[in-house]
Design a protein around this motif. Structure first.
Motif, PDB file in Angstrom:
ATOM      1  N   MET A 274       1.025  -1.224  -0.027  1.00 45.82           N
ATOM      2  CA  MET A 274       0.074   0.140   0.031  1.00 45.82           C
ATOM      3  C   MET A 274       0.862   1.393  -0.105  1.00 45.82           C
ATOM      4  O   MET A 274       1.252   1.815   1.263  1.00 45.82           O
ATOM      5  CB  MET A 274      -0.823   0.034   1.257  1.00 45.82           C
ATOM      6  CG  MET A 274      -1.975  -0.949   1.422  1.00 45.82           C
ATOM      7  SD  MET A 274      -3.415  -0.602   0.235  1.00 45.82           S
ATOM      8  CE  MET A 274      -3.888   1.192   0.720  1.00 45.82           C
ATOM      9  N   ALA A 276       0.282   3.818  -1.587  1.00 46.69           N
ATOM     10  CA  ALA A 276      -0.909   5.011  -1.997  1.00 46.69           C
ATOM     11  C   ALA A 276      -0.858   5.910  -0.833  1.00 46.69           C
ATOM     12  O   ALA A 276      -1.202   5.379   0.287  1.00 46.69           O
ATOM     13  CB  ALA A 276      -2.271   4.783  -2.221  1.00 46.69           C
ATOM     14  N   ASP A 280      -7.205  10.292   4.810  1.00 45.22           N
ATOM     15  CA  ASP A 280      -7.726   9.742   5.999  1.00 45.22           C
ATOM     16  C   ASP A 280      -9.334  10.364   6.386  1.00 45.22           C
ATOM     17  O   ASP A 280      -9.915   9.657   7.035  1.00 45.22           O
ATOM     18  CB  ASP A 280      -6.911  10.185   7.206  1.00 45.22           C
ATOM     19  CG  ASP A 280      -5.593   9.334   7.336  1.00 45.22           C
ATOM     20  OD1 ASP A 280      -5.607   8.396   6.835  1.00 45.22           O
ATOM     21  OD2 ASP A 280      -4.403  10.039   7.562  1.00 45.22           O
ATOM     22  N   PRO A 306     -12.498   4.426   5.518  1.00 45.82           N
ATOM     23  CA  PRO A 306     -12.152   3.423   5.890  1.00 45.82           C
ATOM     24  C   PRO A 306     -10.497   2.973   5.799  1.00 45.82           C
ATOM     25  O   PRO A 306      -9.954   3.565   4.756  1.00 45.82           O
ATOM     26  CB  PRO A 306     -12.877   2.455   5.127  1.00 45.82           C
ATOM     27  CG  PRO A 306     -13.201   3.101   3.762  1.00 45.82           C
ATOM     28  CD  PRO A 306     -13.291   4.399   4.247  1.00 45.82           C
ATOM     29  N   LEU A 309      -5.457  -0.661   4.657  1.00 42.62           N
ATOM     30  CA  LEU A 309      -4.529  -1.583   5.169  1.00 42.62           C
ATOM     31  C   LEU A 309      -5.022  -2.242   6.206  1.00 42.62           C
ATOM     32  O   LEU A 309      -4.826  -3.476   6.539  1.00 42.62           O
ATOM     33  CB  LEU A 309      -3.274  -0.760   5.218  1.00 42.62           C
ATOM     34  CG  LEU A 309      -1.899  -1.599   5.337  1.00 42.62           C
ATOM     35  CD1 LEU A 309      -1.637  -2.693   4.551  1.00 42.62           C
ATOM     36  CD2 LEU A 309      -0.820  -0.602   5.868  1.00 42.62           C
ATOM     37  N   PHE A 324       2.969   2.077   4.090  1.00 42.89           N
ATOM     38  CA  PHE A 324       3.947   2.984   4.064  1.00 42.89           C
ATOM     39  C   PHE A 324       3.769   4.116   5.167  1.00 42.89           C
ATOM     40  O   PHE A 324       2.509   4.098   5.718  1.00 42.89           O
ATOM     41  CB  PHE A 324       4.253   3.996   2.655  1.00 42.89           C
ATOM     42  CG  PHE A 324       4.941   3.210   1.786  1.00 42.89           C
ATOM     43  CD1 PHE A 324       4.717   1.960   1.157  1.00 42.89           C
ATOM     44  CD2 PHE A 324       6.091   3.960   1.298  1.00 42.89           C
ATOM     45  CE1 PHE A 324       5.418   1.436   0.182  1.00 42.89           C
ATOM     46  CE2 PHE A 324       6.916   3.353   0.204  1.00 42.89           C
ATOM     47  CZ  PHE A 324       6.554   2.272  -0.231  1.00 42.89           C
ATOM     48  N   LYS A 338       2.264   1.963  13.522  1.00 43.30           N
ATOM     49  CA  LYS A 338       1.428   1.526  12.430  1.00 43.30           C
ATOM     50  C   LYS A 338       1.727  -0.022  12.277  1.00 43.30           C
ATOM     51  O   LYS A 338       0.431  -0.595  11.750  1.00 43.30           O
ATOM     52  CB  LYS A 338       1.853   2.322  11.115  1.00 43.30           C
ATOM     53  CG  LYS A 338       1.024   3.686  11.355  1.00 43.30           C
ATOM     54  CD  LYS A 338       1.529   4.847  10.154  1.00 43.30           C
ATOM     55  CE  LYS A 338       1.111   6.192  10.784  1.00 43.30           C
ATOM     56  NZ  LYS A 338       1.814   7.178   9.692  1.00 43.30           N
ATOM     57  N   LYS A 342      -1.935  -1.724  11.990  1.00 48.63           N
ATOM     58  CA  LYS A 342      -2.497  -2.307  10.623  1.00 48.63           C
ATOM     59  C   LYS A 342      -2.155  -3.652  10.563  1.00 48.63           C
ATOM     60  O   LYS A 342      -2.686  -4.178   9.269  1.00 48.63           O
ATOM     61  CB  LYS A 342      -1.979  -1.216   9.556  1.00 48.63           C
ATOM     62  CG  LYS A 342      -2.457   0.022   9.663  1.00 48.63           C
ATOM     63  CD  LYS A 342      -1.553   1.039   8.722  1.00 48.63           C
ATOM     64  CE  LYS A 342      -2.025   2.449   9.298  1.00 48.63           C
ATOM     65  NZ  LYS A 342      -3.263   3.272   8.391  1.00 48.63           N
TER      66      LYS A 342
HETATM   67  N1  CTP Z   1      -3.912   3.695   4.805  1.00 53.00           N
HETATM   68  C1  CTP Z   1      -5.116   2.848   4.062  1.00 53.00           C
HETATM   69  N2  CTP Z   1      -6.075   3.769   4.434  1.00 53.00           N
HETATM   70  C2  CTP Z   1      -6.270   4.660   4.780  1.00 53.00           C
HETATM   71  C3  CTP Z   1      -5.243   5.343   5.256  1.00 53.00           C
HETATM   72  C4  CTP Z   1      -4.045   5.003   4.944  1.00 53.00           C
HETATM   73  O1  CTP Z   1      -4.584   1.832   3.621  1.00 53.00           O
HETATM   74  N3  CTP Z   1      -7.498   5.214   4.997  1.00 53.00           N
HETATM   75  C5  CTP Z   1      -2.487   3.077   4.363  1.00 53.00           C
HETATM   76  C6  CTP Z   1      -1.383   3.657   3.612  1.00 53.00           C
HETATM   77  O2  CTP Z   1      -1.545   3.374   2.276  1.00 53.00           O
HETATM   78  C7  CTP Z   1      -0.201   3.401   4.284  1.00 53.00           C
HETATM   79  C8  CTP Z   1      -0.354   3.129   5.602  1.00 53.00           C
HETATM   80  O3  CTP Z   1      -1.870   3.045   5.614  1.00 53.00           O
HETATM   81  O4  CTP Z   1       0.152   2.382   3.570  1.00 53.00           O
HETATM   82  C9  CTP Z   1      -0.139   4.466   6.309  1.00 53.00           C
HETATM   83  O5  CTP Z   1      -0.769   5.441   6.207  1.00 53.00           O
HETATM   84  P1  CTP Z   1      -0.996   7.043   7.106  1.00 53.00           P
HETATM   85  O6  CTP Z   1      -1.766   8.029   6.331  1.00 53.00           O
HETATM   86  O7  CTP Z   1       0.498   7.098   7.116  1.00 53.00           O
HETATM   87  O8  CTP Z   1      -1.227   6.380   8.321  1.00 53.00           O
HETATM   88  P2  CTP Z   1      -2.372   6.590   9.334  1.00 53.00           P
HETATM   89  O9  CTP Z   1      -3.119   5.454   9.845  1.00 53.00           O
HETATM   90  O10 CTP Z   1      -3.399   7.429   8.660  1.00 53.00           O
HETATM   91  O11 CTP Z   1      -1.913   7.439  10.374  1.00 53.00           O
HETATM   92  P3  CTP Z   1      -1.646   9.093  10.371  1.00 53.00           P
HETATM   93  O12 CTP Z   1      -2.072   9.695   9.131  1.00 53.00           O
HETATM   94  O13 CTP Z   1      -2.087   9.331  11.654  1.00 53.00           O
HETATM   95  O14 CTP Z   1      -0.042   9.269  10.629  1.00 53.00           O
END
Ligand code: CTP
Length: 400
Positions: A274, A276, A280, A306, A309, A324, A338, A342
């Motif tokens: 993942m 991308a 959020d 949602p 990951l 990532f 994370k 996750k």
């Molecule tokens: N990710 C996902 N679905 C989301 C948000 C994030 O699958 N809705 C995945 C991203 O593709 C990435 C990982 O989760 O591989 C981490 O994304 P990140 O945005 O850094 O993590 P968050 O859990 O959203 O934490 P924060 O924004 O609080 O740093």
């Protein structure tokens, strides 16, 4: 992929003909460049017949058959822009000296200066020339500059002496070239799903929320995995990048679309990466009409999207999951959080405030955080090289 094969003047020049054939078997498009002295040993006709292309011999197109012309020089320099790799085999002591000192004496040495592609040299020469401090110093300079050297073998040399200097075996040269180009076959039989780019969450018909992701890291992963023999599904948010050849490309826009595509296609994948930058939050209610300007403050209500990951992490099975983390502070702590939250096997974390890392750059500086507690910090590398390092780790995890 296109490579230029420079052939220089040594007895081993005849072996370059077999090398051309082997490179073609690896589906490489080969353009041969010969120096004047190489043509004392083998004629351009041999290579022209093997490659179906005119062999480049002179800077200005001047040889016995054609007068000098500037178009030819310009066309030849265009070769430098088109190639993915420059290989010189056999490489004489003379050409190594020219490369090391930046002397653009003929077409091949000009090509070396003009190309940004990686360079591989396979030296071949008399043992005394090979061992001479001048040659060894030149090689040291070239190695320090990132030139890949396929060392010659020891053995009986054409000059009657025995020692190091015989051109490396064709297979060793082909293996080096494939390695540098990322053309390994170690992901054959695997399906790798990669997500890339940003998502867009509509506010109204003309506005949306998004982020600075360019998609470069995800596209590099898709390309690297595909070159290593994997079947690749690339689920991509909006980007301007060309789709890597041979990749199954699924364009999406919103987090919801990405989620649906990932859930559907993850069934066939043994590895999910993942990359991308998923939004959020999204507007709680997208307006069907364009929002009008007013004098009051405007509050946009957002709801969480949602976590794709994390959802996959809950029904992981034997799949390898890589996430990532783009961070601006407390990199290790956030990345480890994370990893656990996750259910991922690996988190690729980068500090996006660092020069040469993060959004819309061609390089990245990342640390790989693994579930077994290991941390693998990587130096500043091109995104393609980072992609290959990530895939190396994925392979290790699959082999456990
Ligand atoms: N990710 C996902 N679905 C989301 C948000 C994030 O699958 N809705 C995945 C991203 O593709 C990435 C990982 O989760 O591989 C981490 O994304 P990140 O945005 O850094 O993590 P968050 O859990 O959203 O934490 P924060 O924004 O609080 O740093």
């Amino acid at each position: 992929m296109k490579i230029a094969l420079g052939v220089t003047g040594g007895v081993a020049a005849y072996k370059a003909a077999e090398l051309v054939r082997r490179l073609q078997q690896e589906k490489l498009d080969v353009q041969v460049v010969m120096t004047r002295s190489a043509r004392e040993f083998i004629t351009p006709l041999t290579f022209a017949a093997l490659t179906g292309k005119k062999v480049i011999t002179e800077m200005f197109g001047a040889d016995d058959a054609a007068p000098a012309n500037v178009e030819s020089a310009i066309e030849h320099i265009a070769v430098a822009q088109r190639i993915d790799l420059l290989l010189v085999a056999p490489a004489t002591a003379d050409i190594l000296g020219q490369f090391a000192h930046g002397i653009a004496g003929d077409f091949l040495s000009t090509l070396y200066l003009a190309t940004k592609a990686p360079v591989v040299v396979a030296p071949a020469m008399n043992v005394n020339m090979w061992e001479h401090p001048a040659t060894q110093e030149n090689l040291k300079t070239l190695r320090a500059r990132g030139v890949h050297v396929v060392d010659p073998e020891e053995g009986y040399l054409a000059c009657g002496m025995t020692g190091a200097g015989r051109l490396a075996a064709t297979e060793a040269i082909v293996e080096k070239v494939c390695g540098v180009l990322g053309l390994r076959h170690d992901l054959e039989g695997q399906t790798v799903l990669v997500t890339a780019g940003p998502t867009r969450e509509d506010i109204d018909p003309v506005r949306f929320l998004t982020n600075r992701s360019s998609g470069k890291m995800g596209y590099a992963l898709a390309e690297a995995a595909s070159r290593r023999g994997a079947r690749v599904v690339l689920i991509s948010g909006p980007t301007d990048l060309p789709v890597p050849e041979g990749v199954d490309w699924v364009p999406v826009r919103t987090t919801e679309e990405m989620r649906n595509a990932v859930r559907e296609r993850a069934r066939e994948a043994q590895v999910v990466i993942m990359a991308a930058a998923v939004s959020d939050y999204r507007p709680a209610a997208a307006q069907s009409q364009k929002l009008k300007r007013g004098d009051d403050r405007l509050t946009l209500e957002l709801e969480p999207t949602p976590d794709i990951l994390a959802e996959l992490g809950r029904e992981k099975g034997s799949r390898i999951l890589v996430g990532f983390a783009a961070e601006t502070d407390r990199l290790a702590e956030n990345a480890r959080g994370k990893l656990a939250r996750k259910g991922a096997d690996m988190i690729v974390a980068n500090d996006v405030t660092q020069e040469g890392a993060g959004f819309d750059t061609d390089t990245n500086i990342v640390t790989l955080f693994l579930r077994d507690g290991r941390e693998v910090p990587l130096p500043k590398l091109s995104k393609f090289d980072v992609a290959n390092r990530i895939l190396d780790q994925v392979l290790q995890l699959r082999q456990r």
